[in-house]
Scaffold this motif. Structure first.
Motif, PDB file in Angstrom:
ATOM      1  N   VAL A  61       1.183  -1.101  -0.093  1.00  0.00           N
ATOM      2  CA  VAL A  61      -0.558   0.068   0.629  1.00  0.00           C
ATOM      3  C   VAL A  61       0.873   1.144  -0.107  1.00  0.00           C
ATOM      4  CG1 VAL A  61      -1.503   1.039   1.392  1.00  0.00           C
ATOM      5  CG2 VAL A  61      -2.046  -1.195   0.737  1.00  0.00           C
ATOM      6  N   LEU A  62       1.868   0.823   0.231  1.00  0.00           N
ATOM      7  CA  LEU A  62       2.861   2.392   0.723  1.00  0.00           C
ATOM      8  C   LEU A  62       3.925   2.750  -0.489  1.00  0.00           C
ATOM      9  CD1 LEU A  62       3.690   4.492   2.513  1.00  0.00           C
ATOM     10  CD2 LEU A  62       5.896   3.189   3.484  1.00  0.00           C
ATOM     11  N   VAL A  63       4.116   1.714  -0.936  1.00  0.00           N
ATOM     12  CA  VAL A  63       4.636   1.701  -2.241  1.00  0.00           C
ATOM     13  C   VAL A  63       3.496   2.746  -3.489  1.00  0.00           C
ATOM     14  CG1 VAL A  63       5.440   0.233  -4.443  1.00  0.00           C
ATOM     15  CG2 VAL A  63       6.315   0.156  -1.877  1.00  0.00           C
ATOM     16  N   ARG A  64       2.766   2.306  -3.531  1.00  0.00           N
ATOM     17  CA  ARG A  64       1.358   2.454  -4.413  1.00  0.00           C
ATOM     18  C   ARG A  64       1.190   4.233  -4.101  1.00  0.00           C
ATOM     19  NH1 ARG A  64      -0.577  -2.936  -3.716  1.00  0.00           N
ATOM     20  NH2 ARG A  64      -2.184  -1.745  -2.200  1.00  0.00           N
ATOM     21  N   TYR A  65       0.928   4.700  -2.991  1.00  0.00           N
ATOM     22  CA  TYR A  65       1.066   5.899  -2.036  1.00  0.00           C
ATOM     23  C   TYR A  65       2.182   6.252  -3.024  1.00  0.00           C
ATOM     24  CZ  TYR A  65       0.261   9.633   0.005  1.00  0.00           C
ATOM     25  OH  TYR A  65       0.365  10.767   0.592  1.00  0.00           O
ATOM     26  N   LEU A  66       3.203   6.051  -2.291  1.00  0.00           N
ATOM     27  CA  LEU A  66       4.439   7.084  -2.870  1.00  0.00           C
ATOM     28  C   LEU A  66       4.691   7.026  -3.776  1.00  0.00           C
ATOM     29  CD1 LEU A  66       6.854   6.176  -0.111  1.00  0.00           C
ATOM     30  CD2 LEU A  66       5.411   8.012   0.120  1.00  0.00           C
ATOM     31  N   CYS A  67       3.776   5.872  -4.667  1.00  0.00           N
ATOM     32  CA  CYS A  67       4.268   5.990  -6.608  1.00  0.00           C
ATOM     33  C   CYS A  67       3.340   7.253  -6.696  1.00  0.00           C
ATOM     34  CB  CYS A  67       3.937   4.669  -6.636  1.00  0.00           C
ATOM     35  SG  CYS A  67       5.152   3.846  -7.083  1.00  0.00           S
ATOM     36  N   GLU A  68       2.015   7.379  -6.413  1.00  0.00           N
ATOM     37  CA  GLU A  68       0.994   8.211  -6.973  1.00  0.00           C
ATOM     38  C   GLU A  68       1.483   9.533  -6.287  1.00  0.00           C
ATOM     39  OE1 GLU A  68      -3.623   9.141  -6.625  1.00  0.00           O
ATOM     40  OE2 GLU A  68      -2.587   7.246  -6.565  1.00  0.00           O
ATOM     41  N   TRP A  69       1.598   9.390  -4.956  1.00  0.00           N
ATOM     42  CA  TRP A  69       2.229  11.113  -4.547  1.00  0.00           C
ATOM     43  C   TRP A  69       3.856  11.635  -4.511  1.00  0.00           C
ATOM     44  CZ3 TRP A  69       6.552  12.178  -1.151  1.00  0.00           C
ATOM     45  CH2 TRP A  69       6.234  13.918   0.146  1.00  0.00           C
ATOM     46  N   LEU A  70       4.373  10.751  -5.664  1.00  0.00           N
ATOM     47  CA  LEU A  70       5.493  11.667  -6.033  1.00  0.00           C
ATOM     48  C   LEU A  70       5.367  12.045  -7.767  1.00  0.00           C
ATOM     49  CD1 LEU A  70       7.762   9.110  -4.335  1.00  0.00           C
ATOM     50  CD2 LEU A  70       8.028  11.692  -4.315  1.00  0.00           C
ATOM     51  N   GLY A  71       3.994  11.576  -8.170  1.00  0.00           N
ATOM     52  CA  GLY A  71       3.561  11.827  -9.454  1.00  0.00           C
ATOM     53  C   GLY A  71       3.661  10.912 -10.648  1.00  0.00           C
ATOM     54  N   GLY A  72       3.777   9.194 -10.147  1.00  0.00           N
ATOM     55  CA  GLY A  72       3.947   8.456 -11.130  1.00  0.00           C
ATOM     56  C   GLY A  72       2.083   7.457 -11.405  1.00  0.00           C
ATOM     57  N   PRO A  73       1.754   6.471 -10.966  1.00  0.00           N
ATOM     58  CA  PRO A  73       0.988   6.019 -12.196  1.00  0.00           C
ATOM     59  C   PRO A  73      -0.411   6.004 -10.620  1.00  0.00           C
ATOM     60  CG  PRO A  73       2.162   4.659 -12.098  1.00  0.00           C
ATOM     61  CD  PRO A  73       2.852   5.463 -11.845  1.00  0.00           C
ATOM     62  N   LYS A  74      -1.269   6.348 -10.753  1.00  0.00           N
ATOM     63  CA  LYS A  74      -2.747   6.260 -10.224  1.00  0.00           C
ATOM     64  C   LYS A  74      -3.392   5.152  -9.553  1.00  0.00           C
ATOM     65  CE  LYS A  74      -3.060  11.297 -11.195  1.00  0.00           C
ATOM     66  NZ  LYS A  74      -1.715  11.210 -10.431  1.00  0.00           N
ATOM     67  N   HIS A  75      -2.429   4.232  -9.358  1.00  0.00           N
ATOM     68  CA  HIS A  75      -2.571   3.402  -8.993  1.00  0.00           C
ATOM     69  C   HIS A  75      -3.229   2.660  -7.697  1.00  0.00           C
ATOM     70  CE1 HIS A  75      -1.130   1.645 -12.274  1.00  0.00           C
ATOM     71  NE2 HIS A  75       0.546   1.297 -11.988  1.00  0.00           N
ATOM     72  N   TYR A  76      -3.097   3.339  -6.421  1.00  0.00           N
ATOM     73  CA  TYR A  76      -3.296   3.224  -5.457  1.00  0.00           C
ATOM     74  C   TYR A  76      -5.068   4.077  -5.407  1.00  0.00           C
ATOM     75  CZ  TYR A  76      -3.954   4.969   0.201  1.00  0.00           C
ATOM     76  OH  TYR A  76      -4.425   5.288   0.371  1.00  0.00           O
TER      77      TYR A  76
END
Length: 139
Positions: A61-76
Protein backbone atom coordinates in the motif's frame (compact mmCIF):
# COMPACT_ATOMS: atom_id res chain seq x y z
CA UNK A 1 14.95 38.56 -46.39
CA UNK A 2 14.37 35.61 -44.06
CA UNK A 3 11.13 35.25 -42.09
CA UNK A 4 11.40 35.72 -38.34
CA UNK A 5 12.42 32.65 -36.38
CA UNK A 6 9.73 31.20 -34.17
CA UNK A 7 11.12 29.76 -30.95
CA UNK A 8 10.47 26.10 -30.33
CA UNK A 9 8.75 25.47 -27.01
CA UNK A 10 9.13 22.11 -25.31
CA UNK A 11 5.63 21.08 -24.23
CA UNK A 12 6.66 17.86 -22.49
CA UNK A 13 5.73 17.83 -18.82
CA UNK A 14 8.49 18.48 -16.30
CA UNK A 15 10.11 15.44 -14.78
CA UNK A 16 8.21 14.30 -11.71
CA UNK A 17 9.84 13.40 -8.42
CA UNK A 18 8.74 9.84 -9.22
CA UNK A 19 10.77 9.81 -12.42
CA UNK A 20 13.74 11.67 -11.00
CA UNK A 21 14.28 9.22 -8.12
CA UNK A 22 14.04 6.13 -10.34
CA UNK A 23 10.31 5.30 -10.53
CA UNK A 24 8.71 2.31 -8.79
CA UNK A 25 11.90 0.29 -8.22
CA UNK A 26 13.33 3.21 -6.21
CA UNK A 27 10.09 3.69 -4.28
CA UNK A 28 10.09 -0.02 -3.41
CA UNK A 29 13.68 0.24 -2.13
CA UNK A 30 12.71 3.28 -0.04
CA UNK A 31 9.70 1.49 1.46
CA UNK A 32 11.78 -1.61 2.25
CA UNK A 33 14.44 0.55 3.90
CA UNK A 34 11.77 2.53 5.79
CA UNK A 35 10.30 -0.57 7.38
CA UNK A 36 13.77 -1.97 8.07
CA UNK A 37 14.46 1.25 9.97
CA UNK A 38 11.14 0.94 11.80
CA UNK A 39 12.05 -2.61 12.85
CA UNK A 40 15.44 -1.60 14.26
CA UNK A 41 15.12 1.90 15.77
CA UNK A 42 14.21 1.98 19.46
CA UNK A 43 12.35 5.28 19.01
CA UNK A 44 10.15 3.63 16.37
CA UNK A 45 8.96 0.81 18.63
CA UNK A 46 5.54 2.41 19.18
CA UNK A 47 4.85 3.10 15.52
CA UNK A 48 6.05 -0.39 14.58
CA UNK A 49 3.55 -1.80 17.10
CA UNK A 50 0.76 -0.08 15.15
CA UNK A 51 1.44 -2.55 12.32
CA UNK A 52 0.81 -6.26 12.20
CA UNK A 53 3.63 -8.79 12.20
CA UNK A 54 3.38 -9.27 8.41
CA UNK A 55 4.43 -6.01 6.78
CA UNK A 56 3.93 -7.20 3.18
CA UNK A 57 0.38 -5.78 2.79
CA UNK A 58 1.22 -2.39 4.30
CA UNK A 59 4.43 -2.17 2.28
CA UNK A 60 2.46 -2.75 -0.94
CA UNK A 61 0.00 0.00 0.00
CA UNK A 62 2.78 2.45 0.87
CA UNK A 63 4.57 1.75 -2.41
CA UNK A 64 1.38 2.48 -4.38
CA UNK A 65 0.65 5.58 -2.31
CA UNK A 66 4.17 7.01 -2.60
CA UNK A 67 4.33 6.28 -6.33
CA UNK A 68 1.19 8.34 -6.84
CA UNK A 69 2.19 11.03 -4.33
CA UNK A 70 5.50 11.46 -6.17
CA UNK A 71 3.76 11.93 -9.52
CA UNK A 72 3.71 8.35 -10.78
CA UNK A 73 0.85 6.05 -11.73
CA UNK A 74 -2.41 6.52 -9.84
CA UNK A 75 -2.77 2.88 -8.78
CA UNK A 76 -3.39 3.76 -5.14
CA UNK A 77 -6.44 5.91 -5.92
CA UNK A 78 -7.73 3.41 -8.46
CA UNK A 79 -7.67 0.67 -5.82
CA UNK A 80 -8.44 2.52 -2.60
CA UNK A 81 -10.01 5.85 -3.55
CA UNK A 82 -8.95 9.16 -2.04
CA UNK A 83 -6.08 8.68 0.44
CA UNK A 84 -7.98 10.20 3.41
CA UNK A 85 -4.84 9.82 5.45
CA UNK A 86 -6.20 11.29 8.68
CA UNK A 87 -9.30 9.12 8.56
CA UNK A 88 -7.27 5.98 7.80
CA UNK A 89 -4.94 6.68 10.72
CA UNK A 90 -7.57 7.94 13.22
CA UNK A 91 -7.47 4.69 15.20
CA UNK A 92 -3.82 5.31 16.11
CA UNK A 93 -2.60 7.85 18.65
CA UNK A 94 -0.21 10.03 16.68
CA UNK A 95 1.62 12.71 18.59
CA UNK A 96 4.91 14.51 18.14
CA UNK A 97 6.94 11.43 19.20
CA UNK A 98 5.22 9.21 16.62
CA UNK A 99 5.60 11.89 13.94
CA UNK A 100 9.28 12.28 14.73
CA UNK A 101 9.90 8.51 14.76
CA UNK A 102 8.19 8.15 11.37
CA UNK A 103 10.24 11.01 9.95
CA UNK A 104 13.49 9.59 11.35
CA UNK A 105 12.76 6.25 9.69
CA UNK A 106 11.96 7.92 6.37
CA UNK A 107 15.03 10.17 6.51
CA UNK A 108 17.26 7.17 7.17
CA UNK A 109 15.54 5.22 4.37
CA UNK A 110 16.18 8.04 1.89
CA UNK A 111 19.82 8.15 3.01
CA UNK A 112 20.15 4.36 2.80
CA UNK A 113 18.80 4.31 -0.75
CA UNK A 114 21.12 7.09 -1.94
CA UNK A 115 18.44 9.59 -2.87
CA UNK A 116 20.07 12.81 -4.03
CA UNK A 117 20.51 15.06 -0.96
CA UNK A 118 18.62 17.98 -2.54
CA UNK A 119 15.71 15.68 -3.45
CA UNK A 120 15.85 14.11 0.03
CA UNK A 121 15.53 17.56 1.59
CA UNK A 122 12.62 18.47 -0.67
CA UNK A 123 10.83 15.21 0.12
CA UNK A 124 11.50 15.50 3.85
CA UNK A 125 9.94 18.98 3.92
CA UNK A 126 6.79 17.55 2.35
CA UNK A 127 6.86 14.49 4.59
CA UNK A 128 7.13 16.75 7.63
CA UNK A 129 4.07 18.78 6.63
CA UNK A 130 2.04 15.62 6.08
CA UNK A 131 3.30 13.84 9.21
CA UNK A 132 2.63 16.92 11.34
CA UNK A 133 -0.88 17.22 9.90
CA UNK A 134 -1.52 13.57 10.86
CA UNK A 135 -1.09 14.29 14.57
CA UNK A 136 -4.28 13.58 16.49
CA UNK A 137 -2.90 13.38 19.99
CA UNK A 138 -1.43 16.23 22.04
CA UNK A 139 1.48 14.12 23.25
Amino acid sequence: MNPPTIPVVDVRPATTHFESIGAEPAVTRIVDAFYRQMDTRPEAREIRAMHGPDLAPVKAVLVRYLCEWLGGPKHYSAERGHPRLRMRHAAFAIGAAERDAWLACMHAALDETDIDPAMRDTLMQSFFRTADWMRNNGR
